[in-house]
Design a protein around this motif. Structure first.
Motif, PDB file in Angstrom:
ATOM      1  N   MET A  14       1.352  13.801  -9.471  1.00  0.00           N
ATOM      2  CA  MET A  14       2.132  15.039  -9.512  1.00  0.00           C
ATOM      3  C   MET A  14       2.576  15.377 -10.936  1.00  0.00           C
ATOM      4  SD  MET A  14       4.323  14.546  -6.012  1.00  0.00           S
ATOM      5  CE  MET A  14       5.095  16.170  -6.052  1.00  0.00           C
ATOM      6  N   LEU A  15       3.087  14.389 -11.648  1.00  0.00           N
ATOM      7  CA  LEU A  15       3.545  14.635 -13.022  1.00  0.00           C
ATOM      8  C   LEU A  15       2.391  15.008 -13.939  1.00  0.00           C
ATOM      9  CD1 LEU A  15       6.154  11.757 -13.347  1.00  0.00           C
ATOM     10  CD2 LEU A  15       6.616  14.211 -13.147  1.00  0.00           C
TER      11      LEU A  15
ATOM     12  N   VAL B  60      -2.079   6.799 -13.684  1.00  0.00           N
ATOM     13  CA  VAL B  60      -2.033   6.825 -12.224  1.00  0.00           C
ATOM     14  C   VAL B  60      -2.448   5.472 -11.657  1.00  0.00           C
ATOM     15  CG1 VAL B  60      -3.109   7.832 -10.165  1.00  0.00           C
ATOM     16  CG2 VAL B  60      -2.296   9.317 -12.011  1.00  0.00           C
ATOM     17  N   TYR B  61      -3.538   4.917 -12.165  1.00  0.00           N
ATOM     18  CA  TYR B  61      -3.967   3.604 -11.679  1.00  0.00           C
ATOM     19  C   TYR B  61      -2.967   2.513 -12.082  1.00  0.00           C
ATOM     20  CZ  TYR B  61      -8.410   4.967  -9.603  1.00  0.00           C
ATOM     21  OH  TYR B  61      -9.373   5.502  -8.779  1.00  0.00           O
ATOM     22  N   GLY B  62      -2.345   2.654 -13.257  1.00  0.00           N
ATOM     23  CA  GLY B  62      -1.301   1.707 -13.651  1.00  0.00           C
ATOM     24  C   GLY B  62      -0.116   1.742 -12.709  1.00  0.00           C
ATOM     25  N   LEU B  63       0.301   2.940 -12.314  1.00  0.00           N
ATOM     26  CA  LEU B  63       1.393   3.071 -11.340  1.00  0.00           C
ATOM     27  C   LEU B  63       0.986   2.510  -9.979  1.00  0.00           C
ATOM     28  CD1 LEU B  63       2.728   6.589 -12.342  1.00  0.00           C
ATOM     29  CD2 LEU B  63       3.940   4.396 -12.560  1.00  0.00           C
ATOM     30  N   PHE B  64      -0.269   2.659  -9.639  1.00  0.00           N
ATOM     31  CA  PHE B  64      -0.780   2.066  -8.403  1.00  0.00           C
ATOM     32  C   PHE B  64      -0.580   0.548  -8.450  1.00  0.00           C
ATOM     33  CE2 PHE B  64      -3.976   0.400  -5.523  1.00  0.00           C
ATOM     34  CZ  PHE B  64      -3.937   1.278  -4.451  1.00  0.00           C
TER      35      PHE B  64
ATOM     36  N   THR C 179      -6.363  -3.481  -8.798  1.00  0.00           N
ATOM     37  CA  THR C 179      -6.442  -2.064  -9.140  1.00  0.00           C
ATOM     38  C   THR C 179      -7.667  -1.787 -10.002  1.00  0.00           C
ATOM     39  OG1 THR C 179      -4.051  -1.848  -8.956  1.00  0.00           O
ATOM     40  CG2 THR C 179      -5.196  -0.150 -10.224  1.00  0.00           C
ATOM     41  N   ALA C 180      -7.970  -2.670 -10.931  1.00  0.00           N
ATOM     42  CA  ALA C 180      -9.177  -2.510 -11.754  1.00  0.00           C
ATOM     43  C   ALA C 180     -10.423  -2.534 -10.868  1.00  0.00           C
ATOM     44  CB  ALA C 180      -9.245  -3.601 -12.817  1.00  0.00           C
ATOM     45  N   LEU C 181     -10.433  -3.418  -9.890  1.00  0.00           N
ATOM     46  CA  LEU C 181     -11.554  -3.466  -8.952  1.00  0.00           C
ATOM     47  C   LEU C 181     -11.644  -2.156  -8.172  1.00  0.00           C
ATOM     48  CD1 LEU C 181     -13.845  -4.926  -7.475  1.00  0.00           C
ATOM     49  CD2 LEU C 181     -12.108  -5.873  -5.924  1.00  0.00           C
ATOM     50  N   ALA C 182     -10.512  -1.661  -7.678  1.00  0.00           N
ATOM     51  CA  ALA C 182     -10.504  -0.403  -6.930  1.00  0.00           C
ATOM     52  C   ALA C 182     -11.041   0.746  -7.789  1.00  0.00           C
ATOM     53  CB  ALA C 182      -9.088  -0.084  -6.446  1.00  0.00           C
ATOM     54  N   CYS C 183     -10.604   0.823  -9.031  1.00  0.00           N
ATOM     55  CA  CYS C 183     -11.057   1.877  -9.940  1.00  0.00           C
ATOM     56  C   CYS C 183     -12.557   1.754 -10.193  1.00  0.00           C
ATOM     57  CB  CYS C 183     -10.283   1.808 -11.251  1.00  0.00           C
ATOM     58  SG  CYS C 183     -10.721   3.112 -12.419  1.00  0.00           S
TER      59      CYS C 183
ATOM     60  N   GLY D 198       0.817  -1.211   0.000  1.00  0.00           N
ATOM     61  CA  GLY D 198       0.000   0.000   0.000  1.00  0.00           C
ATOM     62  C   GLY D 198       0.849   1.258   0.000  1.00  0.00           C
ATOM     63  N   THR D 199       1.918   1.229   0.760  1.00  0.00           N
ATOM     64  CA  THR D 199       2.810   2.390   0.801  1.00  0.00           C
ATOM     65  C   THR D 199       3.474   2.616  -0.554  1.00  0.00           C
ATOM     66  OG1 THR D 199       3.170   2.167   3.173  1.00  0.00           O
ATOM     67  CG2 THR D 199       4.874   3.350   1.914  1.00  0.00           C
ATOM     68  N   LEU D 200       3.965   1.547  -1.170  1.00  0.00           N
ATOM     69  CA  LEU D 200       4.595   1.708  -2.490  1.00  0.00           C
ATOM     70  C   LEU D 200       3.568   2.117  -3.543  1.00  0.00           C
ATOM     71  CD1 LEU D 200       7.287  -1.113  -2.653  1.00  0.00           C
ATOM     72  CD2 LEU D 200       7.574   1.314  -2.199  1.00  0.00           C
ATOM     73  N   ALA D 201       2.351   1.576  -3.474  1.00  0.00           N
ATOM     74  CA  ALA D 201       1.294   1.962  -4.419  1.00  0.00           C
ATOM     75  C   ALA D 201       0.931   3.431  -4.243  1.00  0.00           C
ATOM     76  CB  ALA D 201       0.066   1.075  -4.229  1.00  0.00           C
ATOM     77  N   SER D 202       0.866   3.880  -3.004  1.00  0.00           N
ATOM     78  CA  SER D 202       0.558   5.281  -2.723  1.00  0.00           C
ATOM     79  C   SER D 202       1.639   6.208  -3.267  1.00  0.00           C
ATOM     80  CB  SER D 202       0.404   5.471  -1.210  1.00  0.00           C
ATOM     81  OG  SER D 202       0.222   6.822  -0.885  1.00  0.00           O
ATOM     82  N   ILE D 203       2.886   5.865  -3.020  1.00  0.00           N
ATOM     83  CA  ILE D 203       4.002   6.696  -3.493  1.00  0.00           C
ATOM     84  C   ILE D 203       4.059   6.721  -5.022  1.00  0.00           C
ATOM     85  CG2 ILE D 203       6.531   6.858  -3.584  1.00  0.00           C
ATOM     86  CD1 ILE D 203       6.478   5.770  -0.630  1.00  0.00           C
ATOM     87  N   ALA D 204       3.938   5.550  -5.642  1.00  0.00           N
ATOM     88  CA  ALA D 204       4.020   5.481  -7.110  1.00  0.00           C
ATOM     89  C   ALA D 204       2.873   6.247  -7.762  1.00  0.00           C
ATOM     90  CB  ALA D 204       4.013   4.018  -7.566  1.00  0.00           C
ATOM     91  N   SER D 205       1.663   6.058  -7.270  1.00  0.00           N
ATOM     92  CA  SER D 205       0.525   6.742  -7.887  1.00  0.00           C
ATOM     93  C   SER D 205       0.559   8.240  -7.596  1.00  0.00           C
ATOM     94  CB  SER D 205      -0.797   6.112  -7.440  1.00  0.00           C
ATOM     95  OG  SER D 205      -0.932   6.123  -6.041  1.00  0.00           O
TER      96      SER D 205
END
Length: 160
Positions: free
Chosen positions: A28-29, A138-142, A107-111, A16-23
């Motif tokens: 930001m970009l 963003v969801y892909g990075l998540f 991630t698809a489920l979350a989206c 979750g932490t890595l998904a949060s940081i990546a997304s």
């Protein structure tokens, strides 16, 4: 707590932490490119508390950026715990392609949940500043963050 519960918790927190940081990096970009502000998409996430005014804040503030990121991070941990419980705590540890596949499904489920059954006030809010293409990024990075966190946590768990 059982060994499986501890494993699920460890994987969920790390993934979750890595998904949060990546997304958030993606937010930001894409926010800088599309909204002229690196923090506007994250600020928008605070709309659950501050209402639609959160969509109009383009500078970093503790009120909007801090709450927006904390909300996004908590949501990432929530989805990562579900991911870890359903997929990531399998033994033997998942391969990278398997982790990416199951992270993509989670991630698809979350989206889908975020944008279909979630009340408007509780949606992420990113969509007010980003195109569908950027949302996909963003969801892909998540998903990449989930998979990387899963693999990292499994590798650390195997050494313990």
């Amino acid at each position: 707590m059982t060994e499986r519960q501890l494993s699920t918790l460890r994987i969920g927190l790390i993934a979750g932490t890595l998904a949060s940081i990546a997304s958030t990096a993606g937010l930001m970009l894409c926010g800088r490119r599309e909204a002229g502000s690196m923090v506007a998409p994250t600020n928008a996430t605070s709309h659950w508390l501050w209402g639609d005014q959160a969509f109009e804040v383009y500078r970093p503030t503790l009120k909007h950026t801090g709450l927006g990121y904390a909300t996004h991070h908590a949501s990432a941990i929530f989805w990562a715990l579900i991911y870890a419980w359903l997929h990531a705590s399998r033994h033997p540890a998942q391969s990278a392609p398997a982790a990416l596949t199951s992270a993509g499904a989670a991630t698809a489920l979350a989206c889908a949940v975020d944008y279909t059954i979630t009340p408007r006030r509780l949606t992420p809010g990113f969509e007010h500043h980003l195109s569908k293409r950027s949302m996909g990024l963003v969801y892909g990075l998540f998903a990449v963050g989930l998979a990387a966190g899963c693999l990292l946590a499994q590798r650390r768990g195997a050494r313990e």
